[in-house]
Motif scaffolding. Structure first.
Motif, PDB file in Angstrom:
ATOM      1  N   MET A 294       0.953  -1.239  -0.111  1.00 15.67           N
ATOM      2  CA  MET A 294      -0.014  -0.128   0.124  1.00 15.67           C
ATOM      3  C   MET A 294       0.899   1.143  -0.017  1.00 15.67           C
ATOM      4  N   TYR A 295       0.151   2.404  -0.555  1.00 17.04           N
ATOM      5  CA  TYR A 295       0.842   3.434  -0.651  1.00 17.04           C
ATOM      6  C   TYR A 295      -0.149   4.733  -0.661  1.00 17.04           C
ATOM      7  N   ALA A 296       0.167   5.898   0.012  1.00 21.18           N
ATOM      8  CA  ALA A 296      -0.799   6.880  -0.067  1.00 21.18           C
ATOM      9  C   ALA A 296      -0.131   8.228   0.007  1.00 21.18           C
ATOM     10  N   VAL A 297      -0.809   9.146  -0.358  1.00 19.76           N
ATOM     11  CA  VAL A 297      -0.500  10.646  -0.339  1.00 19.76           C
ATOM     12  C   VAL A 297      -1.670  11.414  -0.078  1.00 19.76           C
ATOM     13  N   SER A 298      -1.393  12.406   0.836  1.00 18.42           N
ATOM     14  CA  SER A 298      -2.581  13.359   1.113  1.00 18.42           C
ATOM     15  C   SER A 298      -1.725  14.427   1.626  1.00 18.42           C
ATOM     16  N   ALA A 299      -2.566  15.666   1.979  1.00 19.57           N
ATOM     17  CA  ALA A 299      -2.127  16.729   2.808  1.00 19.57           C
ATOM     18  C   ALA A 299      -1.067  16.554   4.044  1.00 19.57           C
ATOM     19  N   LEU A 300      -1.232  15.249   4.400  1.00 14.92           N
ATOM     20  CA  LEU A 300      -0.629  14.890   5.713  1.00 14.92           C
ATOM     21  C   LEU A 300       0.991  14.400   5.364  1.00 14.92           C
ATOM     22  N   GLY A 301       1.107  14.340   4.182  1.00 15.19           N
ATOM     23  CA  GLY A 301       2.369  13.871   3.579  1.00 15.19           C
ATOM     24  C   GLY A 301       2.384  12.934   2.616  1.00 15.19           C
ATOM     25  N   ARG A 302       3.478  12.406   2.275  1.00 11.91           N
ATOM     26  CA  ARG A 302       3.688  11.013   1.274  1.00 11.91           C
ATOM     27  C   ARG A 302       4.364   9.760   2.015  1.00 11.91           C
ATOM     28  N   GLY A 303       3.549   8.774   1.653  1.00 12.70           N
ATOM     29  CA  GLY A 303       3.841   7.536   2.028  1.00 12.70           C
ATOM     30  C   GLY A 303       3.021   7.120   3.118  1.00 12.70           C
TER      31      GLY A 303
ATOM     32  N   GLU B 182       0.954  11.140 -10.102  1.00 17.77           N
ATOM     33  CA  GLU B 182       0.997  11.085  -8.763  1.00 17.77           C
ATOM     34  C   GLU B 182       0.414   9.499  -8.710  1.00 17.77           C
ATOM     35  N   LEU B 183      -0.592   9.248  -9.614  1.00 19.57           N
ATOM     36  CA  LEU B 183      -1.075   7.779  -9.745  1.00 19.57           C
ATOM     37  C   LEU B 183      -0.163   6.758  -9.895  1.00 19.57           C
ATOM     38  N   ALA B 184       0.899   6.915 -11.041  1.00 17.46           N
ATOM     39  CA  ALA B 184       1.819   5.926 -11.390  1.00 17.46           C
ATOM     40  C   ALA B 184       2.695   5.876 -10.258  1.00 17.46           C
ATOM     41  N   ALA B 185       3.070   6.805  -9.759  1.00 17.59           N
ATOM     42  CA  ALA B 185       4.086   6.883  -8.725  1.00 17.59           C
ATOM     43  C   ALA B 185       3.339   5.959  -7.490  1.00 17.59           C
ATOM     44  N   ALA B 186       2.195   6.148  -7.280  1.00 19.55           N
ATOM     45  CA  ALA B 186       1.517   5.283  -6.142  1.00 19.55           C
ATOM     46  C   ALA B 186       1.375   3.996  -6.495  1.00 19.55           C
ATOM     47  N   VAL B 187       1.170   3.742  -7.514  1.00 18.26           N
ATOM     48  CA  VAL B 187       1.034   2.091  -8.239  1.00 18.26           C
ATOM     49  C   VAL B 187       2.353   1.560  -8.034  1.00 18.26           C
ATOM     50  N   ASP B 188       3.428   2.253  -8.402  1.00 24.06           N
ATOM     51  CA  ASP B 188       4.800   1.541  -8.372  1.00 24.06           C
ATOM     52  C   ASP B 188       5.264   1.384  -6.915  1.00 24.06           C
ATOM     53  N   ALA B 189       4.790   2.404  -5.899  1.00 24.56           N
ATOM     54  CA  ALA B 189       5.432   2.126  -4.696  1.00 24.56           C
ATOM     55  C   ALA B 189       4.613   0.968  -3.983  1.00 24.56           C
ATOM     56  N   ALA B 190       3.368   0.737  -4.319  1.00 26.32           N
ATOM     57  CA  ALA B 190       2.590  -0.225  -3.925  1.00 26.32           C
ATOM     58  C   ALA B 190       3.099  -1.590  -4.229  1.00 26.32           C
ATOM     59  N   CYS B 191       3.132  -1.548  -5.277  1.00 27.37           N
ATOM     60  CA  CYS B 191       3.731  -2.855  -6.065  1.00 27.37           C
ATOM     61  C   CYS B 191       5.251  -3.365  -5.378  1.00 27.37           C
ATOM     62  N   GLU B 192       6.039  -2.310  -5.339  1.00 22.37           N
ATOM     63  CA  GLU B 192       7.179  -2.513  -4.595  1.00 22.37           C
ATOM     64  C   GLU B 192       7.134  -2.939  -3.055  1.00 22.37           C
ATOM     65  N   ALA B 193       6.125  -2.387  -2.446  1.00 26.01           N
ATOM     66  CA  ALA B 193       5.835  -2.875  -1.153  1.00 26.01           C
ATOM     67  C   ALA B 193       5.327  -4.191  -0.858  1.00 26.01           C
TER      68      ALA B 193
END
Length: 369
Positions: free
Chosen positions: A12-21, A64-75
Motif C-alpha cells: 500500500m501507498y498513499a499521498v495526502s496533505a498529511l504527507g507522502r507515504g 501521482e497515480l503512477a508513482a503510487a502504483v509503483d510504490a504499492a507494487c514495490e511494497a
C-alpha cells in the motif's frame, strides 16, 4: 477439502496533505492536527470558503497515480514480471477534474501500461464510493478464484471545478474545520488523496511477503432516498455493514473501530450514527468511532482507498485516530467518538465506511494480526 480464499493486502501507498507515504499518513492521523489551509492552487477570491487540505507541491494526477502504483507494487515485493497480467481497478473523477487529459478509461489503460500491469482494467467514477467499490470488486474476484492479484488505485487532487460546485452548494465548512458527529458542525472540506493497494490471494505469503491486513468482508447497498441527502434511518449503510459482517462470518462485537464516512454535515452524520446503531446493535454505542476526513479532508473518489490505508495502519499500530474538530456531543449522533487523543487498542478488526450522492453506501471490514 478446499482452502477458503482470503483477500490479503500485501502492498500500500498513499499521498495526502498529511504527507507522502504510509508512515506520513499514520503520523499525521495520530498527531491529530488537521491539514487544512488556504488554497494556493487556483483562485478562490470569489468563493465563500477558501481552504482545503492540499499538498504544497504535487504532480499531475497521472504522474501521482503512477508513482503510487509503483510504490504499492514495490511494497508488495512485485517485480515487473510479476506485475504482468495483473488487473488494475482505477477510481477517479469522471468529468472536469481530469481537465484536458485523457478520459478515465484511457487513463486506466495508460497507467496499466506505464506501471507494467498488462491485464484487465476497469474504472470507477461513482463519486465518493468509487474506491471502496473497487476494493469490494477486487476482493470478490479474488475470493471467487477469478484472479490471483489486483491493484486498486484512486486519486483526486483538489481542483477549481469541484471546489466551486461544493462551495456553491454550501456544503463546505465556512469556519474552516471539519467536525464529524459534533455539535456545531458546518460541513465538509476537500483534500488531496492518491492511493494504491495490492490485493491478492495467498500468493503473497508464497513469495515470503507478510500481508498488512486482510479484507475480511465487504458490503454495498443503496437507499435511493434523495439525490444528495442520506436516508435518515441509515437503512442503506446499515445493510452494507451487515453484508460485510456476514461475508466475514463475524458478529458485531468483533468490530474494534469504525473509520466513519462522517463528513461533518448535519444530515449525513446523523444518518450514519443511526446506521451504526441499527447494524451493530448495542455494540454500536460502544465501538470507538472517528472520521479521518477531519484531518486529511474529503478526497471524493479516492476517499475509500485513502481511508482504508489509514484504517489498516492505525489498527496495526494499535492506536486509533482522534475525531478532530470536536466541540461537544450532538444528541442526533449517539456514537462513541474518539476525542482529545488517540485511543490505544488491541482490536483486530475495523470497519471503514463510505457513502455517496444518490444513496450509494459501502462498508469494508479489515483484519490484522
Amino acid at each position: 477439502m478446499v482452502e477458503a480464499r482470503v483477500t490479503q493486502l500485501t502492498g500500500m501507498y498513499a499521498v495526502s496533505a498529511l504527507g507522502r507515504g504510509a508512515d506520513a499518513q499514520l503520523a499525521g492521523v495520530l498527531a491529530g492536527v488537521p491539514a487544512f489551509g488556504p488554497v494556493g492552487r487556483f483562485d478562490t477570491t470569489a468563493r465563500r470558503v477558501t481552504v482545503a487540505a492540499t499538498l504544497p507541491e504535487v504532480g499531475t494526477l497521472p504522474d501521482e497515480l503512477a508513482a503510487a502504483v509503483d510504490a504499492a507494487c514495490e511494497a508488495a515485493g512485485l517485480d515487473r514480471a510479476q506485475r504482468a497480467g495483473c488487473a488494475l481497478l482505477l477510481a477517479v473523477h469522471g468529468g472536469a477534474a481530469l481537465g484536458a487529459g485523457p478520459t478515465p478509461a484511457v487513463l486506466a489503460g495508460q497507467l496499466a501500461a506505464r506501471c507494467g500491469l498488462s491485464g484487465h482494467t476497469r474504472v470507477y467514477t461513482s463519486a465518493c464510493v468509487s474506491a471502496s467499490t473497487a476494493v469490494a470488486d477486487a476482493a470478490a474476484r479474488i475470493t471467487r478464484g477469478d484472479v490471483e492479484r489486483v491493484v486498486v488505485a484512486a486519486g483526486y487532487l483538489v481542483e477549481s471545478d469541484q471546489f466551486a460546485l461544493f462551495d456553491a452548494g454550501r456544503a463546505l465548512a465556512v469556519d474552516g474545520a471539519v467536525r464529524p458527529f459534533s455539535a456545531g458542525r458546518r460541513g465538509l472540506l476537500l483534500g488531496d488523496g492518491v492511493a494504491a493497494v495490492v490485493l491478492e490471494s495467498s500468493t503473497g505469503r508464497r513469495r515470503g511477503v507478510d500481508p498488512a491486513a486482510t479484507v475480511a468482508g465487504w458490503g454495498r447497498a443503496g437507499d435511493a432516498f434523495h439525490p444528495c441527502q442520506p436516508e435518515p434511518g441509515g437503512t442503506g449503510l446499515s445493510r452494507a455493514v451487515g453484508g460485510a459482517l456476514r461475508r466475514a462470518g463475524l458478529p458485531p462485537r468483533a468490530v474494534g473501530y469504525v473509520n466513519a464516512n462522517a463528513t461533518g454535515t448535519a444530515q449525513s452524520d446523523a444518518a450514519e450514527a443511526v446506521a451504526l446503531r441499527r447494524a451493530l446493535g448495542g455494540h454500536g454505542a460502544q465501538v470507538p468511532v472517528s472520521s479521518t476526513k477531519s484531518l486529511h479532508g474529503h478526497a471524493l473518489e479516492a476517499s475509500g482507498l485513502l481511508e482504508l490505508v489509514v484504517t489498516v495502519l492505525a489498527l496495526r499500530h494499535g492506536h486509533l485516530p482522534v475525531n478532530a474538530g470536536w466541540l461537544a456531543p450532538d444528541e442526533t449522533c449517539p456514537v462513541n467518538v474518539i476525542t482529545d487523543r488517540p485511543q490505544q487498542t488491541d482490536a483486530t478488526h475495523a470497519l471503514t465506511l463510505n457513502a455517496a450522492f444518490g444513496g450509494a453506501n459501502t462498508a469494508l471490514l479489515v483484519g490484522v494480526g
